[in-house]
Design an enzyme around this catalytic site. Structure first.
Site, PDB file in Angstrom:
ATOM      1  N   ARG A 261       0.844  -1.202   0.000  1.00  0.00           N
ATOM      2  CA  ARG A 261       0.000   0.000   0.000  1.00  0.00           C
ATOM      3  C   ARG A 261       0.874   1.244   0.000  1.00  0.00           C
ATOM      4  O   ARG A 261       0.627   2.202  -0.697  1.00  0.00           O
ATOM      5  CB  ARG A 261      -0.944  -0.015   1.204  1.00  0.00           C
ATOM      6  CG  ARG A 261      -2.233  -0.792   0.993  1.00  0.00           C
ATOM      7  CD  ARG A 261      -2.022  -2.235   0.551  1.00  0.00           C
ATOM      8  NE  ARG A 261      -3.240  -2.995   0.441  1.00  0.00           N
ATOM      9  CZ  ARG A 261      -3.779  -3.728   1.420  1.00  0.00           C
ATOM     10  NH1 ARG A 261      -3.156  -3.835   2.596  1.00  0.00           N
ATOM     11  NH2 ARG A 261      -4.903  -4.389   1.222  1.00  0.00           N
TER      12      ARG A 261
ATOM     13  N   ASP B 186       0.184  -7.012  -3.097  1.00  0.00           N
ATOM     14  CA  ASP B 186      -1.228  -6.747  -2.819  1.00  0.00           C
ATOM     15  C   ASP B 186      -1.842  -6.091  -4.052  1.00  0.00           C
ATOM     16  O   ASP B 186      -1.169  -5.964  -5.085  1.00  0.00           O
ATOM     17  CB  ASP B 186      -1.395  -5.886  -1.549  1.00  0.00           C
ATOM     18  CG  ASP B 186      -2.650  -6.285  -0.762  1.00  0.00           C
ATOM     19  OD1 ASP B 186      -3.743  -6.242  -1.347  1.00  0.00           O
ATOM     20  OD2 ASP B 186      -2.531  -6.639   0.421  1.00  0.00           O
TER      21      ASP B 186
ATOM     22  N   HIS C  57      -6.268 -10.396  -3.216  1.00  0.00           N
ATOM     23  CA  HIS C  57      -5.265  -9.320  -3.112  1.00  0.00           C
ATOM     24  C   HIS C  57      -4.175  -9.485  -4.172  1.00  0.00           C
ATOM     25  O   HIS C  57      -2.984  -9.345  -3.880  1.00  0.00           O
ATOM     26  CB  HIS C  57      -4.683  -9.276  -1.695  1.00  0.00           C
ATOM     27  CG  HIS C  57      -5.663  -8.757  -0.670  1.00  0.00           C
ATOM     28  ND1 HIS C  57      -6.064  -7.440  -0.627  1.00  0.00           N
ATOM     29  CD2 HIS C  57      -6.343  -9.390   0.320  1.00  0.00           C
ATOM     30  CE1 HIS C  57      -6.942  -7.281   0.359  1.00  0.00           C
ATOM     31  NE2 HIS C  57      -7.139  -8.446   0.939  1.00  0.00           N
TER      32      HIS C  57
ATOM     33  N   GLU D 114      -9.587 -12.629   2.435  1.00  0.00           N
ATOM     34  CA  GLU D 114     -10.433 -11.704   1.684  1.00  0.00           C
ATOM     35  C   GLU D 114     -10.441 -11.992   0.178  1.00  0.00           C
ATOM     36  O   GLU D 114     -10.107 -11.128  -0.625  1.00  0.00           O
ATOM     37  CB  GLU D 114      -9.968 -10.261   1.966  1.00  0.00           C
ATOM     38  CG  GLU D 114     -10.102  -9.917   3.436  1.00  0.00           C
ATOM     39  CD  GLU D 114      -9.649  -8.492   3.775  1.00  0.00           C
ATOM     40  OE1 GLU D 114     -10.272  -7.893   4.669  1.00  0.00           O
ATOM     41  OE2 GLU D 114      -8.679  -7.993   3.167  1.00  0.00           O
TER      42      GLU D 114
ATOM     43  N   TRP E 114      -6.511 -13.492  12.511  1.00  0.00           N
ATOM     44  CA  TRP E 114      -6.653 -12.023  12.523  1.00  0.00           C
ATOM     45  C   TRP E 114      -8.083 -11.586  12.780  1.00  0.00           C
ATOM     46  O   TRP E 114      -8.321 -10.519  13.324  1.00  0.00           O
ATOM     47  CB  TRP E 114      -6.115 -11.425  11.220  1.00  0.00           C
ATOM     48  CG  TRP E 114      -6.948 -11.638   9.988  1.00  0.00           C
ATOM     49  CD1 TRP E 114      -7.011 -12.760   9.232  1.00  0.00           C
ATOM     50  CD2 TRP E 114      -7.826 -10.689   9.374  1.00  0.00           C
ATOM     51  NE1 TRP E 114      -7.871 -12.583   8.183  1.00  0.00           N
ATOM     52  CE2 TRP E 114      -8.387 -11.315   8.237  1.00  0.00           C
ATOM     53  CE3 TRP E 114      -8.199  -9.374   9.661  1.00  0.00           C
ATOM     54  CZ2 TRP E 114      -9.298 -10.674   7.392  1.00  0.00           C
ATOM     55  CZ3 TRP E 114      -9.098  -8.730   8.820  1.00  0.00           C
ATOM     56  CH2 TRP E 114      -9.643  -9.387   7.708  1.00  0.00           C
TER      57      TRP E 114
ATOM     58  N   TYR F 258      -3.573  -5.013  15.782  1.00  0.00           N
ATOM     59  CA  TYR F 258      -3.559  -4.202  14.565  1.00  0.00           C
ATOM     60  C   TYR F 258      -3.110  -2.784  14.923  1.00  0.00           C
ATOM     61  O   TYR F 258      -3.878  -1.984  15.453  1.00  0.00           O
ATOM     62  CB  TYR F 258      -4.936  -4.223  13.887  1.00  0.00           C
ATOM     63  CG  TYR F 258      -5.034  -5.349  12.868  1.00  0.00           C
ATOM     64  CD1 TYR F 258      -4.606  -6.633  13.209  1.00  0.00           C
ATOM     65  CD2 TYR F 258      -5.510  -5.128  11.582  1.00  0.00           C
ATOM     66  CE1 TYR F 258      -4.663  -7.667  12.288  1.00  0.00           C
ATOM     67  CE2 TYR F 258      -5.576  -6.172  10.651  1.00  0.00           C
ATOM     68  CZ  TYR F 258      -5.147  -7.429  11.010  1.00  0.00           C
ATOM     69  OH  TYR F 258      -5.197  -8.457  10.103  1.00  0.00           O
TER      70      TYR F 258
ATOM     71  N   TRP G 212      -0.610  -2.435   8.602  1.00  0.00           N
ATOM     72  CA  TRP G 212      -1.131  -2.205   7.254  1.00  0.00           C
ATOM     73  C   TRP G 212      -0.979  -0.719   6.968  1.00  0.00           C
ATOM     74  O   TRP G 212      -1.193   0.114   7.860  1.00  0.00           O
ATOM     75  CB  TRP G 212      -2.598  -2.639   7.182  1.00  0.00           C
ATOM     76  CG  TRP G 212      -2.777  -4.080   7.517  1.00  0.00           C
ATOM     77  CD1 TRP G 212      -3.209  -4.605   8.693  1.00  0.00           C
ATOM     78  CD2 TRP G 212      -2.488  -5.202   6.666  1.00  0.00           C
ATOM     79  NE1 TRP G 212      -3.207  -5.977   8.633  1.00  0.00           N
ATOM     80  CE2 TRP G 212      -2.772  -6.365   7.400  1.00  0.00           C
ATOM     81  CE3 TRP G 212      -2.016  -5.325   5.354  1.00  0.00           C
ATOM     82  CZ2 TRP G 212      -2.608  -7.647   6.861  1.00  0.00           C
ATOM     83  CZ3 TRP G 212      -1.847  -6.595   4.827  1.00  0.00           C
ATOM     84  CH2 TRP G 212      -2.146  -7.738   5.572  1.00  0.00           C
TER      85      TRP G 212
ATOM     86  N   GLU H 120      -2.366   1.426   4.425  1.00  0.00           N
ATOM     87  CA  GLU H 120      -3.255   2.235   3.580  1.00  0.00           C
ATOM     88  C   GLU H 120      -3.142   3.715   3.927  1.00  0.00           C
ATOM     89  O   GLU H 120      -3.089   4.574   3.046  1.00  0.00           O
ATOM     90  CB  GLU H 120      -4.723   1.811   3.768  1.00  0.00           C
ATOM     91  CG  GLU H 120      -5.086   0.473   3.142  1.00  0.00           C
ATOM     92  CD  GLU H 120      -4.973  -0.670   4.125  1.00  0.00           C
ATOM     93  OE1 GLU H 120      -4.177  -0.570   5.092  1.00  0.00           O
ATOM     94  OE2 GLU H 120      -5.682  -1.678   3.941  1.00  0.00           O
TER      95      GLU H 120
HETATM   96  C1  ACM Z   1      -6.075  -8.831   6.857  1.00  0.00           C
HETATM   97  O1  ACM Z   1      -6.046  -7.897   7.683  1.00  0.00           O
HETATM   98  N1  ACM Z   1      -6.808  -8.726   5.766  1.00  0.00           N
HETATM   99  C2  ACM Z   1      -5.335 -10.058   7.075  1.00  0.00           C
END
Ligand code: ACM
Ligand code: ZN
Length: 660
Positions: free
Chosen positions: A153, A182, A254, A317, A383, A408, A458, A460
């Site tokens: 990201r 991703d 992804h 996902e 997760w 997270y 993550w 983003e």
């Molecule tokens: C995730 O946070 N999609 C593993």
């Protein structure tokens, strides 16, 4: 004799500020006496040559004079001793210091951890240092002490990756989970498929903040990738620090960046572009044979670069809409006697798992790989809460816990009004520190399958190293202590008392961090139909000063002593002070007074667990929920309707009921 000596040390032990270590060692006794050193002579066996030179470099950068095995006048010795010892783990080490410093271990790995502890004891001192006489034994509670980093990201260059690895090493973390692919960017050079980086590492722009609808992009080409040479360099750098790099190559979902370069491996085989927004894409890898050949070719090169036992293949996902419509995927379901697309996901992962096993490696994936049956040797990274981890452990599969609720670190860690934009959630430091990787409901006989846990970053909404470190720290410090010292072993107060001096060390090493732990929380108290707000901090010895006239509180504003009654609209601002100096961020909350404020409320259906931070009080505390969602201002129901009863205590005329 020995027993008596240890007792003596215990009785005279002292806890000296500034010499705290994170994660806290298992056994750490100081006898009060100190001695100074400035010129050091490192003596080491050949197998610890790398560690000796590492320590020399670290000490030299702190202006100490250091040499090796010489008979020079440098009279403080640091001696590394490697010798066998029964009943301890490979990470075990011991430090004894009186006039010399002796670090013992069963291998160079333990010596390295001992060095990290010694460097923390030295802290920010330069050129000379007063060390306490101490005896310290240490080894970790958990095997997998991980930190993840999403470099798709947003891209982080190898200089920063090394700095991140140094940070992990300082906290005795041992696994770096490198999220390399991703939808928004493919970041690893694959020689056989050059378009993966030529096309897949670029996106034409990036969404600005949360402008999804209507969409607003920044119009700036964004890209970056790691060459195989750079990856080798990072892996070697990590290895010298006893950190395993686990690469993640995402599949079947992804995968848009890969498919933008090679659309023939999608179901629709139509041109795709790397995504410029965040979320989940319907376009995923098709399950046809040619895709597997493509993936196996990629993995062949990945395995050459990464010697880790585990290879992370994502698995999360992956919507099944394309597979439902695709002739190849439908034929595969038939051919392999699968019930549905979920079993096709299991088939997909299983086939990659077999490939990795044939190369002597093991698969790890997000908990969706449980769908339709878990591949034979695969480990699960849990997760979506703890459920997937519990299920996998009960099936005797290895598990790494990484639930969104505690692990997270892209979530908010303080009041979102004063924090940089984040994806959502609310995971303050204290919550991370309270985490136990072993789920309460997991039967003891399965505990051995919980390898440990991992913090995920993550990116983003995280585009720069400074912001990334701000999100990582000090939450990673808390997680390192959960994983090394053990969950619940020490109190949060004990941890934060060491953390405050640890901040000085982070400052001196150039690591940014959040000070949200000093934030003030406003706790609603409802009593006799009245609402009042108690202002609280985790540092009761510091002062809270507040205003109700919208002014910024300063060191001479009203000192908080008792809860503040909300009987009209009120703007409350507060801040923590120590010796006249402001700490943490401003607390600022508008309270809207209405008929239901402070009244008795009952909910016939409880909110869903993920959306129930503050309980029923959330609805009558005068706080109006704002966006983006950050946990504590909203309640959410899933499946069942919301049904609230508010008892006003007497008959009242009601003009309006509003809900949002
Ligand atoms: C995730 O946070 N999609 C593993
Ligand atoms: Zn398909």
């Amino acid at each position: 004799m020995r027993f008596i000596k240890i007792l003596f040390l215990v009785f005279v032990s002292v806890n000296v500020a500034g010499q705290g270590v994170i994660p806290k060692p298992y056994y750490d006794v100081r006898n009060g006496a100190t001695y100074s050193f400035s010129e050091l002579n490192i003596q080491y066996p050949e197998e610890c040559s790398i560690e000796a030179h590492y320590l020399q470099k670290e000490l030299a950068s702190r202006n100490f004079k250091v040499n090796f095995n010489s008979s020079s006048s440098y009279n403080t010795k640091i001696v590394f001793v490697v010798e066998p010892r029964h009943g301890v783990q490979p990470d075990w080490y011991r430090i004894q210091s009186d006039s010399d410093i002796i670090i013992s271990a069963i291998s160079s790995q333990g010596i390295f951890h001992g060095i990290q502890t010694l460097l923390q004891l030295i802290g920010t001192e330069k050129g000379s240092f007063k060390l306490q006489h101490l005896l310290l034994y240490d080894q970790p509670r958990f095997k997998w002490r991980g930190m993840h980093l999403d470099c798709s990201r947003h891209f982080f260059d190898t200089d920063f990756i090394k700095k991140y690895i140094d940070l992990l090493a300082l906290h005795k973390m041992n696994t770096f989970h490198w999220h390399l692919t991703d939808d928004q960017g493919w970041r690893i050079e694959i020689k056989k498929y050059p378009l993966l980086t030529k096309i897949g590492s670029q996106r034409k722009e990036t969404i600005i903040e949360k402008n999804f609808e209507p969409y607003k992009g920044d119009g700036k080409l964004y890209g970056g990738f790691y060459t195989q040479e750079q990856i080798k360099e990072v892996v070697a750098y990590a290895k010298e620090r006893y950190i395993t790099v686990v690469p993640e190559i995402e599949m079947p979902g992804h995968a848009v960046a890969a498919l933008s370069a090679y659309p023939q491996f999608s179901c629709q085989q139509q041109p795709l572009e790397t995504l410029t927004t965040w979320g989940i894409s319907d376009d995923i890898f098709c399950s046809k044979d040619s895709t597997f050949n493509f993936i196996f070719d990629i993995l062949d090169e990945v395995l050459e670069l990464f010697p880790s036992k585990y290879i992370h293949i994502g698995g999360d996902e992956a919507p099944k809409v394309r597979w439902k419509e695709c002739s190849h995927c439908k034929a595969n379901i038939k051919k392999h006697n699968l019930k549905d697309e979920h079993e096709l996901q299991s088939y997909f992962i299983g086939r990659v798992d077999s490939f990795l096993n044939s190369k002597g490696r093991k698969t790890i994936g997000w908990d969706e790989i449980l769908e339709g049956g878990l591949a034979e040797n695969a480990a699960v990274m849990s997760w979506r809460g703890e459920k997937g981890g519990i299920e996998a452990a009960q099936q005797k599969h290895n598990v790494v816990m990484s639930p969104g609720s505690h692990c997270y670190f892209d979530h908010y860690q303080g009041d979102k009004k004063t924090e940089p934009l984040a994806i959502g959630g609310y995971t303050p430091l204290k919550k991370v520190y309270s985490f136990n990787p072993i789920p309460k409901e997991l039967d003891k006989k399965y505990h051995e399958y919980i390898l440990g846990a991992q913090g995920n970053l993550w990116t983003e909404y995280i585009a720069t190293p400074e912001h990334l470190l701000y999100m990582a720290l000090p939450r990673m410090c808390a997680l390192s202590e959960v994983l090394w010292s053990g969950a619940g072993k020490y109190s949060y107060e004990d941890f934060t008392s060491r953390l405050i001096s640890h901040f000085d060390l982070l400052d001196s090493l150039g690591y940014n961090y959040s000070t949200a732990l000093f934030n003030i929380e406003g706790k609603s108290i409802t009593e006799n139909g009245k609402l009042s707000i108690a202002l609280q901090s985790d540092f009761p010895e510091y002062e809270i000063r507040f205003t109700t006239n919208s002014d910024e509180p300063n060191a001479t504003s009203t000192l908080y002593k008792a809860p503040i009654v909300i009987d009209k609209n009120l703007m409350l601002k507060a801040r923590l002070f120590k010796n006249g100096k402001a700490k943490g961020n401003l607390f600022s909350q508008e309270y809207k007074y209405h008929l239901a404020v402070g009244k008795k409320i009952t909910l016939s259906n409880p909110p869903s667990e993920s959306y129930n931070t503050g309980g029923a009080q959330t609805l009558i505390n005068g706080v109006v929920g704002s966006l983006p969602w950050s946990g504590n201002e909203w309640l959410g129901w899933r499946g069942k309707p919301m049904n609230a009863t508010i008892d006003l205590g007497e008959l009242k005329d009601i003009k309006k009921v509003k809900i949002s």
